[in-house]
Design a protein around this motif. Structure first.
Motif, PDB file in Angstrom:
ATOM      1  N   ILE A  33       0.836  -1.200   0.000  1.00 47.35           N
ATOM      2  CA  ILE A  33       0.000   0.000   0.000  1.00 47.35           C
ATOM      3  C   ILE A  33       0.876   1.258   0.000  1.00 47.35           C
ATOM      4  N   GLY A  34       0.311   2.322  -0.581  1.00 45.57           N
ATOM      5  CA  GLY A  34       1.077   3.551  -0.739  1.00 45.57           C
ATOM      6  C   GLY A  34       1.522   4.146   0.587  1.00 45.57           C
ATOM      7  N   ILE A  35       0.651   4.117   1.595  1.00 47.81           N
ATOM      8  CA  ILE A  35       1.039   4.694   2.885  1.00 47.81           C
ATOM      9  C   ILE A  35       2.177   3.875   3.514  1.00 47.81           C
ATOM     10  N   GLY A  36       2.238   2.577   3.195  1.00 44.75           N
ATOM     11  CA  GLY A  36       3.344   1.750   3.685  1.00 44.75           C
ATOM     12  C   GLY A  36       4.665   2.208   3.087  1.00 44.75           C
ATOM     13  N   ILE A  37       4.660   2.515   1.789  1.00 47.60           N
ATOM     14  CA  ILE A  37       5.874   3.021   1.131  1.00 47.60           C
ATOM     15  C   ILE A  37       6.260   4.386   1.708  1.00 47.60           C
ATOM     16  N   THR A  38       5.255   5.238   1.921  1.00 46.54           N
ATOM     17  CA  THR A  38       5.525   6.574   2.472  1.00 46.54           C
ATOM     18  C   THR A  38       6.151   6.486   3.861  1.00 46.54           C
ATOM     19  N   VAL A  39       5.591   5.627   4.707  1.00 45.21           N
ATOM     20  CA  VAL A  39       6.119   5.519   6.071  1.00 45.21           C
ATOM     21  C   VAL A  39       7.484   4.821   6.073  1.00 45.21           C
ATOM     22  N   ALA A  40       7.687   3.882   5.160  1.00 42.79           N
ATOM     23  CA  ALA A  40       9.023   3.277   5.036  1.00 42.79           C
ATOM     24  C   ALA A  40      10.048   4.357   4.690  1.00 42.79           C
ATOM     25  N   ALA A  41       9.664   5.261   3.794  1.00 44.50           N
ATOM     26  CA  ALA A  41      10.568   6.371   3.443  1.00 44.50           C
ATOM     27  C   ALA A  41      10.769   7.294   4.645  1.00 44.50           C
ATOM     28  N   TYR A  42       9.708   7.504   5.407  1.00 45.29           N
ATOM     29  CA  TYR A  42       9.834   8.322   6.630  1.00 45.29           C
ATOM     30  C   TYR A  42      10.900   7.720   7.557  1.00 45.29           C
ATOM     31  N   HIS A  43      10.896   6.407   7.692  1.00 49.57           N
ATOM     32  CA  HIS A  43      11.841   5.738   8.593  1.00 49.57           C
ATOM     33  C   HIS A  43      13.260   5.679   8.014  1.00 49.57           C
ATOM     34  N   TRP A  44      13.395   5.415   6.696  1.00 47.90           N
ATOM     35  CA  TRP A  44      14.681   4.953   6.183  1.00 47.90           C
ATOM     36  C   TRP A  44      15.280   5.752   5.029  1.00 47.90           C
ATOM     37  N   PHE A  45      14.570   6.745   4.517  1.00 47.36           N
ATOM     38  CA  PHE A  45      15.108   7.484   3.367  1.00 47.36           C
ATOM     39  C   PHE A  45      16.141   8.523   3.817  1.00 47.36           C
ATOM     40  N   ASN A  46      17.218   8.632   3.040  1.00 48.36           N
ATOM     41  CA  ASN A  46      18.197   9.711   3.219  1.00 48.36           C
ATOM     42  C   ASN A  46      18.424  10.401   1.873  1.00 48.36           C
ATOM     43  N   PRO A  47      18.485  11.730   1.869  1.00 47.95           N
ATOM     44  CA  PRO A  47      18.722  12.441   0.604  1.00 47.95           C
ATOM     45  C   PRO A  47      20.097  12.094   0.033  1.00 47.95           C
ATOM     46  N   VAL A  48      20.195  12.123  -1.302  1.00 41.76           N
ATOM     47  CA  VAL A  48      21.464  11.854  -1.986  1.00 41.76           C
ATOM     48  C   VAL A  48      21.736  12.988  -2.969  1.00 41.76           C
ATOM     49  N   TYR A  49      22.890  13.610  -2.818  1.00 42.29           N
ATOM     50  CA  TYR A  49      23.257  14.725  -3.687  1.00 42.29           C
ATOM     51  C   TYR A  49      24.764  14.941  -3.617  1.00 42.29           C
ATOM     52  N   THR A  50      25.263  15.703  -4.576  1.00 45.37           N
ATOM     53  CA  THR A  50      26.634  16.197  -4.472  1.00 45.37           C
ATOM     54  C   THR A  50      26.556  17.679  -4.143  1.00 45.37           C
ATOM     55  N   HIS A  51      27.507  18.108  -3.351  1.00 49.92           N
ATOM     56  CA  HIS A  51      27.494  19.512  -2.946  1.00 49.92           C
ATOM     57  C   HIS A  51      28.689  20.242  -3.549  1.00 49.92           C
ATOM     58  N   ASP A  52      28.371  21.274  -4.302  1.00 49.26           N
ATOM     59  CA  ASP A  52      29.426  22.097  -4.880  1.00 49.26           C
ATOM     60  C   ASP A  52      29.758  23.190  -3.869  1.00 49.26           C
ATOM     61  N   SER A  53      30.887  23.057  -3.206  1.00 53.60           N
ATOM     62  CA  SER A  53      31.236  24.003  -2.139  1.00 53.60           C
ATOM     63  C   SER A  53      31.545  25.391  -2.691  1.00 53.60           C
ATOM     64  N   PHE A  54      31.917  25.446  -3.978  1.00 53.71           N
ATOM     65  CA  PHE A  54      32.241  26.750  -4.560  1.00 53.71           C
ATOM     66  C   PHE A  54      30.973  27.572  -4.788  1.00 53.71           C
ATOM     67  N   THR A  55      29.945  26.917  -5.355  1.00 50.05           N
ATOM     68  CA  THR A  55      28.687  27.624  -5.624  1.00 50.05           C
ATOM     69  C   THR A  55      27.663  27.410  -4.523  1.00 50.05           C
ATOM     70  N   ASN A  56      27.957  26.472  -3.589  1.00 46.57           N
ATOM     71  CA  ASN A  56      27.027  26.104  -2.509  1.00 46.57           C
ATOM     72  C   ASN A  56      25.704  25.581  -3.066  1.00 46.57           C
ATOM     73  N   ILE A  57      25.791  24.841  -4.161  1.00 46.04           N
ATOM     74  CA  ILE A  57      24.601  24.266  -4.790  1.00 46.04           C
ATOM     75  C   ILE A  57      24.608  22.752  -4.605  1.00 46.04           C
ATOM     76  N   LYS A  58      23.464  22.213  -4.281  1.00 51.97           N
ATOM     77  CA  LYS A  58      23.306  20.771  -4.185  1.00 51.97           C
ATOM     78  C   LYS A  58      22.804  20.233  -5.523  1.00 51.97           C
ATOM     79  N   ASN A  59      23.468  19.215  -6.020  1.00 53.96           N
ATOM     80  CA  ASN A  59      23.020  18.552  -7.241  1.00 53.96           C
ATOM     81  C   ASN A  59      22.455  17.184  -6.858  1.00 53.96           C
ATOM     82  N   TYR A  60      21.144  17.070  -6.924  1.00 52.66           N
ATOM     83  CA  TYR A  60      20.473  15.857  -6.449  1.00 52.66           C
ATOM     84  C   TYR A  60      20.571  14.742  -7.477  1.00 52.66           C
ATOM     85  N   ASP A  61      20.708  13.529  -6.975  1.00 54.25           N
ATOM     86  CA  ASP A  61      20.810  12.332  -7.809  1.00 54.25           C
ATOM     87  C   ASP A  61      19.692  11.380  -7.400  1.00 54.25           C
TER      88      ASP A  61
END
Length: 353
Positions: A214-242
Motif C-alpha cells: 500500500i502507498g502509505i506503507g511506502i511513504t512511512v518506510a521512506a519516513y523511517h529509512w530514506f536519506n537524501p542523496v546529492y553532491t554539494h558544490d562548495s564553490f557555488t554552494n549548490i546541491k546537485n540531487y541524484d
C-alpha cells in the motif's frame, strides 16, 4: 555512468498529482458531498426531533501529504476525515455512526458503500469508476475521557469483533511527514522517491486485494529509512540531487529491513513497517506471506535494474531499462538530444548505502 536526473525529474512531473486545492474537479466533488452530508444528517435526526451531532472535516491521505500520484487507471480518490463531536463510549457499535453518513449520502451517486475503514462515495461514467471519495469517520478527542481520537472500523455485516473504535491520529502523521526534512530541496527529493516507488508498484503489481504494497506503507518506510542523496558544490554552494542513486539506496535499505518471522508454522521473511503514531500497527500486515515474498523479489529485481541502468554510459540505454520498470510515463530521450550532453559521472556525497 549515465546522468538521467533530467529524465527522473521529467518522470516525476508526469506522474505527480497537483495539490488537492489546485484540482477544481476533485474539490467540487468533495464539497458537494459535504453539503449533501449536512442536509442528509439534518433530515435523519429531524425525524426524531433531534439535532445532528456537530462535526468537523479535514483532508487526509496522499493529497495532503504531498505524495500523491496520478492513477494509471484514471480512477482518482480523495480522503476526507469527518470528526463527530461524540464520545465513542456512547456508541459501542461504531458502524451505527457510519450508518448516519451512509444514510445521509445514500443515492447521492449510484453507489455508496460502508467499507471497513470508511464510507465511500463512488462516481461512475458509462459504468466505469472515475472517482471515489473516502470518508473516514472519527470520534473527536475532546469528547473522549482519554482525550484521544478514534476511527470507526467495521462494515454493515461485520461480526461484533470487527466493529470497534481504533485509536488514530491522521493529522499527526501528516505533520510528521510534512516536517521530516527542514531543507526544502531534501524534502522534494523525499517526495519524489516516494512517488517513483508508488508508480513502480502500480505498474508491477495487481491492484486486486492486498497483492500490492500500500502507498502509505511506502511513504512511512521512506519516513523511517530514506536519506537524501546529492553532491554539494562548495564553490557555488549548490546541491546537485541524484534521484536514481537515492532510489537505489532506499530500495537497498528496505531490502535489509526484511526480517525472519514465524508465520503459518514456517519461518518467512517479511517487511514490517510500523506506523509512527498510534495504533503503531504494521502497515503491510494484510499481505500474505506469498504476497510479501513477491514484493521482496520484485524489490530485488528493481535494485539490480537500477544498478544496471547506472552502469550504462548512454542515457538513452539507461532510460530504456528504467522505462520497463516504471512504465510509459518514464521518458526515453532522443539519442540526438543526449549525444552532446553527456556529463561526468556523479559521485554522491550523501549516499546512505
Amino acid at each position: 555512468m549515465a546522468n538521467v536526473q533530467y529524465q527522473m525529474i521529467k518522470f516525476h512531473e508526469a506522474i505527480k498529482l497537483k495539490h488537492f486545492d489546485e484540482n477544481a474537479v476533485l474539490r467540487e466533488k468533495r464539497n458537494r458531498i459535504l453539503e449533501r452530508l449536512d442536509q442528509g444528517l439534518d433530515k435523519i435526526f429531524r425525524v426524531c426531533n433531534l439535532k445532528p451531532p456537530k462535526y468537523e472535516t479535514f483532508d487526509q491521505g496522499s493529497y495532503t501529504m504531498g505524495t500523491g500520484n496520478k492513477p494509471i487507471d484514471g480512477h482518482f480518490d480523495i480522503d476526507t476525515g469527518v470528526v463527530f463531536r461524540i464520545c465513542k463510549d456512547d456508541y459501542l457499535d461504531p458502524v451505527k455512526v457510519k450508518e448516519w453518513v451512509y444514510d445521509a449520502l445514500h443515492k447521492h451517486t449510484n453507489l455508496v458503500e460502508i467499507r471497513r475503514p470508511c464510507v465511500t462515495v463512488f462516481y461512475q461514467q458509462a459504468g466505469d469508476p472515475i472517482y471515489h471519495v473516502d470518508l473516514a469517520i472519527y470520534s473527536h478527542p475532546d469528547c473522549n475521557p482519554d482525550g484521544k481520537m478514534y476511527l470507526a472500523k467495521g462494515k454493515l455485516n461485520s461480526a461484533a469483533e470487527y466493529r470497534f473504535w481504533q485509536e488514530s491520529d491522521p493529522q499527526a502523521l501528516i505533520q510528521l511527514i510534512k516536517n521530516l526534512f527542514l531543507d526544502r530541496e531534501d524534502d522534494k527529493q523525499f517526495r519524489r522517491i516516494i512517488r517513483y516507488l508508488k508508480r513502480w508498484k502500480d505498474v508491477k503489481f495487481s491492484s486486486d486485494g492486498n497483492a500490492a504494497p500500500i502507498g502509505i506503507g511506502i511513504t512511512v518506510a521512506a519516513y523511517h529509512w530514506f536519506n537524501p542523496v546529492y553532491t554539494h558544490d562548495s564553490f557555488t554552494n549548490i546541491k546537485n540531487y541524484d534521484d536514481l542513486e537515492a532510489l537505489r539506496c532506499f530500495v537497498n535499505v528496505v531490502l535489509t529491513k526484511f526480517q525472519n518471522v514465524y508465520s503459518n508454522r514456517n519461518i518467512v521473511q517479511r517487511l514490517i513497517v510500523e506506523l509512527p503514531i498510534s495504533p503503531h500497527n504494521d502497515l503491510f500486515e494484510k499481505m500474505t506471506d506469498n504476497q510479501m515474498a513477491d514484493f521482496q523479489e520484485k524489490l530485488k529485481f528493481l535494485l539490480e535494474v537500477i544498478k544496471e541502468a547506472q552502469q550504462k554510459a548512454d542515457p538513452v540505454e539507461a532510460c530504456k531499462i528504467l522505462h520497463k520498470q516504471f512504465g510509459d510515463d518514464f521518458p526515453i530521450p532522443n539519442r540526438e538530444d543526449t549525444a552532446q550532453k553527456r556529463p561526468p559521472a556523479i559521485i554522491s556525497s550523501s549516499a546512505s548505502a
